[in-house]
Scaffold this motif. Structure first.
Motif, PDB file in Angstrom:
ATOM      1  N   CYS A 117       0.735  -1.499  -0.253  1.00 40.61           N
ATOM      2  CA  CYS A 117      -0.363  -0.311   0.415  1.00 40.61           C
ATOM      3  C   CYS A 117       0.441   1.388   0.328  1.00 40.61           C
ATOM      4  O   CYS A 117       0.834   2.276  -1.046  1.00 40.61           O
ATOM      5  N   THR A 118       1.912   1.711   1.433  1.00 39.22           N
ATOM      6  CA  THR A 118       2.180   2.900   1.302  1.00 39.22           C
ATOM      7  C   THR A 118       2.656   3.242   0.092  1.00 39.22           C
ATOM      8  O   THR A 118       3.084   2.851  -0.447  1.00 39.22           O
ATOM      9  N   GLY A 119       2.216   4.781  -0.408  1.00 40.43           N
ATOM     10  CA  GLY A 119       3.076   5.441  -1.264  1.00 40.43           C
ATOM     11  C   GLY A 119       2.655   5.198  -3.240  1.00 40.43           C
ATOM     12  O   GLY A 119       3.321   5.930  -3.791  1.00 40.43           O
ATOM     13  N   LEU A 120       1.231   4.490  -2.733  1.00 43.99           N
ATOM     14  CA  LEU A 120       0.864   4.101  -4.029  1.00 43.99           C
ATOM     15  C   LEU A 120       0.276   5.694  -4.655  1.00 43.99           C
ATOM     16  O   LEU A 120      -0.440   6.225  -3.878  1.00 43.99           O
ATOM     17  N   VAL A 121       0.645   6.484  -5.734  1.00 46.31           N
ATOM     18  CA  VAL A 121      -0.420   7.142  -6.642  1.00 46.31           C
ATOM     19  C   VAL A 121      -0.678   6.577  -7.794  1.00 46.31           C
ATOM     20  O   VAL A 121      -0.322   5.976  -8.981  1.00 46.31           O
ATOM     21  N   VAL A 122      -2.163   6.438  -8.021  1.00 46.12           N
ATOM     22  CA  VAL A 122      -2.889   6.669  -8.839  1.00 46.12           C
ATOM     23  C   VAL A 122      -3.887   7.506  -9.777  1.00 46.12           C
ATOM     24  O   VAL A 122      -4.716   8.128  -9.703  1.00 46.12           O
ATOM     25  N   HIS A 123      -3.244   8.382 -10.987  1.00 43.78           N
ATOM     26  CA  HIS A 123      -4.799   9.361 -11.272  1.00 43.78           C
ATOM     27  C   HIS A 123      -5.567   8.855 -11.866  1.00 43.78           C
ATOM     28  O   HIS A 123      -6.337   7.715 -11.808  1.00 43.78           O
ATOM     29  N   ALA A 124      -6.229   9.771 -11.325  1.00 46.12           N
ATOM     30  CA  ALA A 124      -7.874   9.658 -11.250  1.00 46.12           C
ATOM     31  C   ALA A 124      -8.657   9.205 -13.185  1.00 46.12           C
ATOM     32  O   ALA A 124      -9.710   8.398 -13.294  1.00 46.12           O
ATOM     33  N   ASP A 125      -7.555   9.500 -13.673  1.00 47.54           N
ATOM     34  CA  ASP A 125      -7.831   9.095 -15.189  1.00 47.54           C
ATOM     35  C   ASP A 125      -7.157   7.578 -15.361  1.00 47.54           C
ATOM     36  O   ASP A 125      -7.912   7.351 -17.253  1.00 47.54           O
ATOM     37  N   SER A 126      -6.076   7.035 -14.729  1.00 46.24           N
ATOM     38  CA  SER A 126      -6.173   5.689 -15.050  1.00 46.24           C
ATOM     39  C   SER A 126      -7.402   5.422 -15.174  1.00 46.24           C
ATOM     40  O   SER A 126      -8.301   4.835 -14.450  1.00 46.24           O
ATOM     41  N   ARG A 127      -7.216   3.998 -16.180  1.00 43.51           N
ATOM     42  CA  ARG A 127      -7.888   2.454 -16.101  1.00 43.51           C
ATOM     43  C   ARG A 127      -6.591   1.298 -15.958  1.00 43.51           C
ATOM     44  O   ARG A 127      -5.970   1.337 -16.843  1.00 43.51           O
ATOM     45  N   LEU A 128      -7.590   0.790 -15.179  1.00 43.30           N
ATOM     46  CA  LEU A 128      -7.127  -0.909 -14.991  1.00 43.30           C
ATOM     47  C   LEU A 128      -7.776  -1.453 -15.367  1.00 43.30           C
ATOM     48  O   LEU A 128      -8.969  -1.913 -15.228  1.00 43.30           O
ATOM     49  N   GLY A 129      -7.123  -2.636 -15.666  1.00 46.56           N
ATOM     50  CA  GLY A 129      -7.763  -3.440 -16.517  1.00 46.56           C
ATOM     51  C   GLY A 129      -8.280  -4.688 -15.226  1.00 46.56           C
ATOM     52  O   GLY A 129      -7.623  -4.228 -14.511  1.00 46.56           O
ATOM     53  N   ASP A 130      -8.625  -6.443 -15.762  1.00 42.08           N
ATOM     54  CA  ASP A 130      -8.996  -7.258 -14.947  1.00 42.08           C
ATOM     55  C   ASP A 130      -7.291  -7.800 -14.248  1.00 42.08           C
ATOM     56  O   ASP A 130      -6.486  -8.032 -14.792  1.00 42.08           O
ATOM     57  N   ASN A 131      -7.371  -7.871 -11.919  1.00 41.76           N
ATOM     58  CA  ASN A 131      -6.017  -9.166 -12.098  1.00 41.76           C
ATOM     59  C   ASN A 131      -4.671  -7.859 -12.529  1.00 41.76           C
ATOM     60  O   ASN A 131      -4.052  -8.868 -12.866  1.00 41.76           O
TER      61      ASN A 131
END
Length: 169
Positions: free
Chosen positions: A79-93
């Motif tokens: 967990c710590t330090g994870l940054v995901v931009h609001a417009d990112s898209r992540l697939g399955d798994n």
């Protein structure tokens, strides 16, 4: 999003994060906040999204906005330090590890965030910046700085990241 769809996503996430309590807490919080964004009543959206942000960002140091589109089986490790931009898209798994950044080129660049395909594994400390497409079954090595597309089945390492192998998908 219907309640039954939320339940199915949560089941897949629970299975993917088995033995990873902190990651599961982040993913469940994200899923509920993402569901809340689809609700018409602001009395549902506002407090749920606020609680998600307080819990994940302030307590755990994870920026996983409720607006991110993510497929089932999302795993977040350490967990710590994870940054995901609001417009990112992540697939399955998709697997995201600590100190990872999925970012856009600038604050006003809508649609310039990374898109990760299905079964993508992102190593610790990796940075993926811009409108990057990471193909299905790709691996991003720890500490890599990805500034170009990653082919399906590709493994990239280094700064700037370079493809070291491509496996059949």
């Amino acid at each position: 999003m219907e309640g039954s769809e939320l339940i199915e996503l949560l089941k897949a996430d629970l299975s993917a994060n088995n033995g990873n309590a902190k990651g599961l807490a982040v993913v469940v919080s994200y899923r509920i906040a993402h569901w809340a964004l689809t609700q018409k009543a602001s009395w549902v959206r506002i407090p749920v999204v606020l609680m998600h942000r307080l819990f994940t960002e302030v307590v755990l140091g994870v920026e996983l906005p409720a607006g991110v589109e993510a497929g089932p089986g999302l795993q977040v490790w350490h967990c710590t330090g994870l940054v995901v931009h609001a417009d990112s898209r992540l697939g399955d798994n998709v697997i995201l590890r600590h100190n990872t950044t999925l970012g856009a080129l600038g604050d006003d660049d809508r649609g310039s965030a990374p898109v990760l395909g299905d079964r993508v594994s992102v190593g610790t400390g990796a940075i993926i910046i811009g409108p990057i497409q990471v193909g299905d079954d790709a691996t991003v090595g720890a500490g890599s700085v990805v500034v170009g597309d990653v082919p399906p089945g590709g493994t990239v390492v280094g700064n700037p990241a370079r493809v070291i192998k491509v496996r059949e998908t």
